[in-house]
Design a protein around this motif. Structure first.
Motif, short mmCIF file in Angstrom:
data_model
loop_
_atom_site.label_atom_id
_atom_site.label_comp_id
_atom_site.label_asym_id
_atom_site.label_seq_id
_atom_site.Cartn_x
_atom_site.Cartn_y
_atom_site.Cartn_z
N THR A 257 0.84 -1.19 0.00
CA THR A 257 0.00 0.00 0.00
C THR A 257 0.88 1.25 0.00
O THR A 257 1.84 1.34 0.77
N ALA A 258 0.56 2.20 -0.85
CA ALA A 258 1.25 3.49 -0.83
C ALA A 258 0.61 4.36 0.24
O ALA A 258 -0.62 4.36 0.42
N VAL A 259 1.43 5.11 0.97
CA VAL A 259 0.94 5.97 2.04
C VAL A 259 1.51 7.37 1.87
O VAL A 259 2.72 7.54 1.68
N LEU A 260 0.63 8.36 1.91
CA LEU A 260 1.05 9.76 1.97
C LEU A 260 0.86 10.20 3.41
O LEU A 260 -0.26 10.26 3.91
N PHE A 261 1.96 10.49 4.10
CA PHE A 261 1.95 10.69 5.55
C PHE A 261 2.27 12.15 5.87
O PHE A 261 3.36 12.63 5.59
N VAL A 262 1.29 12.83 6.46
CA VAL A 262 1.42 14.25 6.80
C VAL A 262 1.54 14.38 8.31
O VAL A 262 0.69 13.87 9.05
N SER A 263 2.60 15.04 8.78
CA SER A 263 2.76 15.22 10.22
C SER A 263 3.62 16.44 10.51
O SER A 263 4.56 16.74 9.78
N ALA A 264 3.26 17.13 11.60
CA ALA A 264 4.06 18.27 12.06
C ALA A 264 5.30 17.81 12.81
O ALA A 264 6.21 18.60 13.04
N GLU A 265 5.33 16.53 13.19
CA GLU A 265 6.46 15.99 13.93
C GLU A 265 7.49 15.43 12.95
O GLU A 265 7.28 14.38 12.34
N LEU A 266 8.60 16.14 12.80
CA LEU A 266 9.60 15.75 11.82
C LEU A 266 10.21 14.38 12.12
O LEU A 266 10.50 13.60 11.21
N GLU A 267 10.41 14.07 13.39
CA GLU A 267 10.97 12.77 13.74
C GLU A 267 10.05 11.64 13.30
O GLU A 267 10.50 10.58 12.88
N GLU A 268 8.76 11.87 13.39
CA GLU A 268 7.79 10.87 12.96
C GLU A 268 7.84 10.70 11.44
O GLU A 268 7.82 9.57 10.93
N VAL A 269 7.93 11.80 10.72
CA VAL A 269 8.04 11.74 9.26
C VAL A 269 9.30 10.99 8.86
O VAL A 269 9.28 10.11 7.97
N LEU A 270 10.42 11.27 9.52
CA LEU A 270 11.68 10.62 9.19
C LEU A 270 11.65 9.14 9.54
O LEU A 270 12.25 8.31 8.84
N ARG A 271 10.97 8.78 10.62
CA ARG A 271 10.94 7.39 11.04
C ARG A 271 10.21 6.51 10.02
O ARG A 271 10.56 5.35 9.83
N LEU A 272 9.21 7.07 9.35
CA LEU A 272 8.32 6.26 8.53
C LEU A 272 8.52 6.39 7.03
O LEU A 272 8.20 5.47 6.27
N SER A 273 9.02 7.52 6.57
CA SER A 273 8.97 7.84 5.14
C SER A 273 10.17 7.32 4.36
O SER A 273 11.29 7.29 4.86
N HIS A 274 9.91 6.94 3.11
CA HIS A 274 10.98 6.58 2.19
C HIS A 274 11.56 7.83 1.53
O HIS A 274 12.76 7.88 1.24
N HIS A 275 10.72 8.80 1.27
CA HIS A 275 11.23 10.10 0.85
C HIS A 275 10.30 11.18 1.40
O HIS A 275 9.16 10.92 1.74
N VAL A 276 10.85 12.39 1.50
CA VAL A 276 10.16 13.48 2.17
C VAL A 276 9.98 14.65 1.20
O VAL A 276 10.94 15.10 0.57
N VAL A 277 8.74 15.10 1.09
CA VAL A 277 8.41 16.27 0.29
C VAL A 277 8.30 17.46 1.25
O VAL A 277 7.52 17.43 2.20
N VAL A 278 9.12 18.49 1.00
CA VAL A 278 9.17 19.64 1.89
C VAL A 278 8.40 20.80 1.27
O VAL A 278 8.59 21.12 0.09
N LEU A 279 7.53 21.42 2.07
CA LEU A 279 6.72 22.53 1.59
C LEU A 279 6.99 23.79 2.39
O LEU A 279 7.28 23.73 3.59
N ARG A 280 6.86 24.92 1.72
CA ARG A 280 6.95 26.23 2.36
C ARG A 280 6.12 27.21 1.56
O ARG A 280 6.18 27.21 0.32
N ASP A 281 5.34 28.02 2.26
CA ASP A 281 4.53 29.06 1.61
C ASP A 281 3.68 28.50 0.47
O ASP A 281 3.60 29.05 -0.62
N ARG A 282 3.09 27.32 0.72
CA ARG A 282 2.16 26.67 -0.21
C ARG A 282 2.81 26.27 -1.54
O ARG A 282 2.18 26.29 -2.60
N ARG A 283 4.07 25.88 -1.46
CA ARG A 283 4.73 25.34 -2.64
C ARG A 283 5.72 24.27 -2.22
O ARG A 283 6.27 24.30 -1.11
N VAL A 284 5.92 23.30 -3.09
CA VAL A 284 6.90 22.25 -2.84
C VAL A 284 8.28 22.83 -3.13
O VAL A 284 8.55 23.31 -4.24
N VAL A 285 9.17 22.79 -2.13
CA VAL A 285 10.50 23.38 -2.30
C VAL A 285 11.59 22.32 -2.40
O VAL A 285 12.71 22.63 -2.81
N ALA A 286 11.29 21.07 -2.05
CA ALA A 286 12.30 20.01 -2.17
C ALA A 286 11.64 18.65 -2.05
O ALA A 286 10.60 18.51 -1.39
#
Length: 308
Positions: A257-286
């Motif tokens: 199953t593919a999962v799109l995981f949204v969290s304010a806790e960066l450690e949680e995002v890092l623990r679970l994600s294969h890659h991380v999409v970074v957003l700022r000011d309503r745009r994808v920056v990395a």
């Protein structure tokens, strides 16, 4: 002046508090000076059992499955600027960013809860129109909103009724799911997710936050999604339920199953994600592979808008 500080965020408690009082099931189970207890010891006392899993990263190192969903220049005016994103089967994609960065807006576009006014979406290589949640559900996409009380659960209904809702909506209201089938579904997910109380006729509004979140997850898991979008699935729940949901995400990934995981806790995002999409000011920056990635790197990326 004395201050009583209550938080689900363990790091905040350690940063602010001088002394801790630990409660479990309505009873006092410990009092400690902050300097005399570790986070792992605190969590163990809070849930009444060892929780070494919190220190482990359950995700696989990488995923090379076929592309499930791809966007090209998808955008919504006032919501999020054009972005291109590829999600593979079995992959956990983390969305990281500050409040108001566009994380939820991106997730809602992929579920058809908001309408895109630019760009395109392909699923399994075929161009699709995600103009409504029902359209997204027809492509086996599921969405757990961050607002489980206002956009997710119906508090006055039972566990059984809440779990059956998404499946019922998918097949249409003229083809009602039998009560027997609803009970079978409820029993399966009550056991699989350890929902408490284990009574399918318990009213959801009487459950704890963690168990309410599990009921919402059960509703969407019952539809057997290929892409599960989780927007802040562990916000406002106890540490034990949080660990169980994190393990569930890892298991779903392993099962394809593919999962799109949204969290304010960066450690949680890092623990679970294969890659991380970074957003700022309503745009994808990395878009960063999660190999040696740190929360400091993500915060630096947010700060400089992905220019480094």
């Amino acid at each position: 002046m004395a201050i009583l500080f209550v938080s689900h965020f363990i790091d905040q408690v350690f940063a602010i508090a001088d002394r801790m009082t630990v409660l479990r099931n309505g009873k006092l189970v410990g009092e400690h000076l902050t300097s005399e207890i570790t986070p792992v010891e605190l969590v163990t006392e809070m849930i009444g059992k060892e929780l070494a899993a919190l220190d482990e990263a359950p995700r696989q190192s990488e995923v090379d499955g076929p592309v499930l969903l791809a966007t090209d220049g998808l955008a919504r005016a006032g919501g999020i600027e054009p972005f291109s994103l590829t999600i593979r089967r079995g992959e956990v994609t983390g969305l990281a960013g500050l409040l108001g960065s566009g994380r939820t807006e991106l997730a809602r576009l992929l579920f058809g809860a908001d309408h895109a006014d630019a760009g395109s979406v392909d699923i399994d290589g075929e161009r699709v129109q995600l103009r409504s949640p029902r359209a997204a559900m027809s492509h086996d996409i599921a969405f757990c909103s961050e607002n489980r009380k206002t956009e997710g659960l119906i508090a006055d209904l039972t566990i059984r009724e809440n779990i059956a809702l998404a499946m019922q909506a998918g097949r249409g209201w003229l083809r009602p799911i039998s009560r027997r089938r609803q009970l079978e579904l409820a029993a399966r997910y009550i056991e699989a997710l350890d929902i408490r109380p284990a009574d399918p006729e318990a009213v959801v509004g009487t459950l704890s936050g963690g168990n309410q979140q599990k009921v919402l997850l059960a509703r969407w898991l019952a539809t057997k999604p290929r892409l599960l979008i989780l927007d802040e699935p562990t916000r406002g729940i106890d540490i034990g339920a949080k660990a169980e949901i994190q393990r569930l995400v890892a298991t779903l990934s392993e099962d394809g199953t593919a999962v799109l995981f949204v969290s304010a806790e960066l450690e949680e995002v890092l623990r679970l994600s294969h890659h991380v999409v970074v957003l700022r000011d309503r745009r994808v920056v990395a878009q960063l592979p999660n190999q040696g990635l740190t929360s400091e790197h993500i915060m630096a990326t947010i700060a400089d808008g992905g220019r480094s």
